[in-house]
Design an enzyme around this catalytic site. Structure first.
Site, PDB file in Angstrom:
ATOM      1  N   HIS A  90       0.880  -0.993   0.040  1.00  0.00           N
ATOM      2  CA  HIS A  90      -0.216   0.256  -0.170  1.00  0.00           C
ATOM      3  C   HIS A  90       0.774   1.059   0.206  1.00  0.00           C
ATOM      4  O   HIS A  90       0.593   2.075  -0.535  1.00  0.00           O
ATOM      5  CB  HIS A  90      -0.742   0.133   1.163  1.00  0.00           C
ATOM      6  CG  HIS A  90      -1.716   1.167   1.340  1.00  0.00           C
ATOM      7  ND1 HIS A  90      -2.768   1.444   0.753  1.00  0.00           N
ATOM      8  CD2 HIS A  90      -1.291   2.406   2.148  1.00  0.00           C
ATOM      9  CE1 HIS A  90      -3.236   2.600   1.204  1.00  0.00           C
ATOM     10  NE2 HIS A  90      -2.565   3.312   2.080  1.00  0.00           N
ATOM     11  N   GLU A  91       1.783   1.492   0.943  1.00  0.00           N
ATOM     12  CA  GLU A  91       2.743   2.431   0.797  1.00  0.00           C
ATOM     13  C   GLU A  91       3.527   2.498  -0.415  1.00  0.00           C
ATOM     14  O   GLU A  91       3.868   3.620  -0.758  1.00  0.00           O
ATOM     15  CB  GLU A  91       3.551   2.422   2.365  1.00  0.00           C
ATOM     16  CG  GLU A  91       2.994   2.183   3.388  1.00  0.00           C
ATOM     17  CD  GLU A  91       2.061   3.629   3.609  1.00  0.00           C
ATOM     18  OE1 GLU A  91       2.436   4.407   3.102  1.00  0.00           O
ATOM     19  OE2 GLU A  91       1.059   3.270   4.256  1.00  0.00           O
ATOM     20  N   HIS A 134       1.778   4.642  -2.946  1.00  0.00           N
ATOM     21  CA  HIS A 134       1.831   6.010  -2.681  1.00  0.00           C
ATOM     22  C   HIS A 134       3.064   6.552  -3.418  1.00  0.00           C
ATOM     23  O   HIS A 134       3.140   7.419  -4.276  1.00  0.00           O
ATOM     24  CB  HIS A 134       1.895   6.575  -1.362  1.00  0.00           C
ATOM     25  CG  HIS A 134       0.577   6.370  -0.654  1.00  0.00           C
ATOM     26  ND1 HIS A 134      -0.556   6.885  -1.027  1.00  0.00           N
ATOM     27  CD2 HIS A 134       0.171   5.729   0.517  1.00  0.00           C
ATOM     28  CE1 HIS A 134      -1.615   6.707  -0.024  1.00  0.00           C
ATOM     29  NE2 HIS A 134      -1.103   5.964   0.996  1.00  0.00           N
TER      30      HIS A 134
END
Length: 236
Positions: A106-107, A110
């Site tokens: 998920h990070e 980004h």
């Protein structure tokens, strides 16, 4: 004395809006903790830790200038676009669970957004300083307007500043959902997680996303309370 302020001082029915926001936030927080705890006990078949999975994902996306660092705390993971650093928490960095790999991915989502100049991310990043200022100064300005100046202008200014924080929470939603969608897609395409593991990871990321929805809902309810109490009140 202007009608309303003394009344609300002793009995403020709009507090129910704050209570609803708190309940929603507590529910979302409990959900993400229990979901993460459940799938943090499921080891991924690849055996990759969160840090190793993050490195593989970044490289597969052609990103080689983002550092991966270990940060203390639990679920304190975040991507720092200013310094190009992806920070993974104690429960993610060295863990090979499907939950840890999902959070790391998920990070990375980004970081991919940053690389592709994803417009909502850019907008959110530009809002950070004004949203922080608005959140910090909103209530002091409203209180000054009530107590010292009895000024509707100052009260309205405080509400406007508070709205900047609400706007930030709303803009955060598409950014976070998009990062999770990118994470699931990348994990599947790279083969880091298998189908059943992807299903489990989706549950973790969905639970995490609810914390952002809850934060946005709580902010909206707080803004609604301010508008009910002070918005457009006749000061004469």
């Amino acid at each position: 004395m202007p009608y309303g302020y003394g009344y609300y001082y002793y009995f403020d029915p709009t507090y129910i809006l704050i209570i609803i926001g708190v309940v929603i936030s507590l529910w979302a927080s409990a959900r993400v903790k229990t979901t993460y705890a459940k799938y943090s006990r499921v080891r991924s078949m690849s055996g990759l830790t969160g840090a190793q999975a993050a490195e593989r994902i970044l490289h597969s996306a052609g990103i080689y200038d983002v550092r991966i660092e270990h940060v203390s705390g639990n679920l304190t993971d975040h991507y720092d676009p200013k310094n190009r650093v992806l920070r993974l928490s104690d429960s993610v960095y060295n863990s090979a669970s499907v939950a840890a790999v999902g959070v790391a991915a998920h990070e990375c989502g980004h970081a991919v957004q940053d690389q592709k100049d994803y417009a909502p991310l850019r907008f959110r990043n530009s809002l950070v300083p004004v949203a922080n200022f608005g959140t910090m100064m909103a209530w002091p300005i409203i209180l000054i307007g009530i107590i010292f100046a009895s000024s509707q202008f100052l009260i309205d200014l405080g509400i406007l500043l508070f709205s900047l924080g609400v706007l930030f929470q709303l803009v955060t939603l598409p950014v976070e959902f998009n990062a999770s969608n990118r994470a699931i897609q990348i994990l599947g395409n790279t083969g880091i997680l298998y189908e059943e593991e992807l299903r489990q990871t989706k549950k973790v990321l969905s639970a995490a996303a609810m914390t952002y929805v809850a934060a946005a809902a709580a902010s909206i309810l707080s803004l609604l309370r301010l508008l009910i109490l002070f918005g457009g009140r006749d000061r004469d």
